[in-house]
Write an enzyme that holds these catalytic residues in place. Structure first.
Site, short mmCIF file in Angstrom:
data_model
loop_
_atom_site.label_atom_id
_atom_site.label_comp_id
_atom_site.label_asym_id
_atom_site.label_seq_id
_atom_site.Cartn_x
_atom_site.Cartn_y
_atom_site.Cartn_z
N SER A 18 13.11 -6.00 13.71
CA SER A 18 14.41 -6.24 13.18
C SER A 18 14.90 -7.67 13.20
CB SER A 18 15.01 -5.01 13.65
OG SER A 18 15.03 -4.84 15.04
N LYS A 59 21.34 -5.73 30.76
CA LYS A 59 22.35 -4.98 29.94
C LYS A 59 21.63 -3.95 29.34
CE LYS A 59 20.94 -6.73 26.03
NZ LYS A 59 20.34 -6.03 24.77
N GLY A 62 22.68 -12.82 23.87
CA GLY A 62 24.07 -12.53 23.47
C GLY A 62 24.24 -11.12 22.79
#
Length: 333
Positions: A12, A192, A137
């Site tokens: 993806s 994260k 990001g």
């Protein structure tokens, strides 16, 4: 427009980034390892295996022959599972043009070595630091593929390399900013994912917004402490590569790490989760090497440690409350 660009990996994110680059006016070639997938994308201009409903630019060249994809490439973007990068480099190394810039789109840490992806590229591909960049990001592939406005960070030790990659990876819906903190940018992307698994567990259990907010904010502090211990800059973790990515990955049902955490919170075992997921949740594969690195620098990581306990089956998901442990002093934030 720049020269010919190659993206290795037609999952993806790799497929989405090929679209980002093509929509920026660049000639792009995409490597799909499976011939059947390459043929399907080439004929239909869609990757329904990973991005159903998204129409890809017809100008993207797709091939299962990596030599064809890498021929005369000016920049090479690697988008494979982090634990497969070293093997992929062995497979493709002889076809990489000697002066090509190499860019990591991955967010993981290698098992056994604790190497960041840029370090794997440097060591195993033989690329000099000034030829390497990383992209990070808020990168939820489906939203970007559907052209939702998004910002990202390109980090490199060479300002010129960062500028060239950011210019190529900018279009009307995708903007790339630059910085020189490769360490902080990479670790932000890795860490994260781990916090996002914790948030997913909390959601799966049924705890509310107070619990999520507590773990989210303490998670950012945990990420920052870790990155700084290895030479990253705290301001990087407060930006797109840290807080921005953390918010997107922790809160979105599109996030594989969030989904994995939800399943764990609902009582699924790790094996069940892995069988259920159709793509790799990098947070699950990075927990062990991150904790090993943290121990080597004396960094306390109560959130990641509790997620590891849930994965090991030694902690009931309903008992996850890392913001209440004794590892944190009860003063300040």
């Amino acid at each position: 427009m720049t020269g010919r660009l190659a993206v290795l990996g037609a999952g993806s994110w790799g497929t989405t980034f090929a679209k980002v680059l093509s929509d920026g006016g660049n000639p792009v070639a995409l490597w799909a390892r499976r011939p059947a997938l390459a043929d399907s994308i080439r004929r239909r201009h869609r990757n329904d295996d990973y991005l159903p409903g998204v129409l890809l630019p017809e100008s993207i060249e797709v091939d299962s022959d990596v030599a064809v994809v890498l021929r005369d490439a000016e920049m090479i973007f690697f988008s494979v599972p982090s634990q497969a990068l070293a093997g992929t480099i062995t497979e493709v190394r002889r076809h990489v043009p000697p002066d090509a810039l190499v860019v990591s789109l991955m967010k993981g840490v290698e098992h056994g070595t604790g190497r960041r992806m840029s370090t794997v590229l440097r060591d195993d591909l033989g690329a000099s630091d000034d030829r390497i960049a990383v992209v990070s990001g808020p990168n939820l592939a489906t939203e970007i593929a559907r052209e939702h406005p998004t910002a990202a960070v390109v980090a490199a030790t060479s300002p010129e390399t960062a500028r060239r990659v950011a210019t190529a990876a900018t279009n009307r819906y995708f903007r790339s900013f630059v910085n020189g903190d490769v360490i902080g940018t990479e670790f932000g992307g890795v860490l994260k994912n781990l916090i996002a698994v914790a948030i997913g567990i909390v959601i799966g259990v049924g705890w509310g917004d107070n619990t999520k907010a507590s773990i989210l904010t303490r998670g950012l502090a945990e990420m920052t402490d870790f990155a700084v211990a290895f030479g990253g800059r705290p301001e990087t973790l407060a930006g797109l590569a840290g807080l921005g990515d953390l918010i997107a990955t922790s809160e979105s049902p599109l996030s594989r790490n969030n989904r994995a955490g939800r399943l764990l919170g609902q009582g699924y075992t790790l094996d069940d989760v892995v069988r259920t997921m159709d793509q790799t949740a990098e947070g699950l594969t990075s927990i062990a090497p991150v904790l090993e690195l943290a121990r080597s620098r004396g960094v306390a990581m109560p959130i990641v440690s509790q997620v590891a306990d849930v994965l090991a089956g030694t902690l009931d998901p309903r008992d996850i409350a890392p913001h209440l442990t004794d590892d944190l002093l009860p003063v300040g934030e």
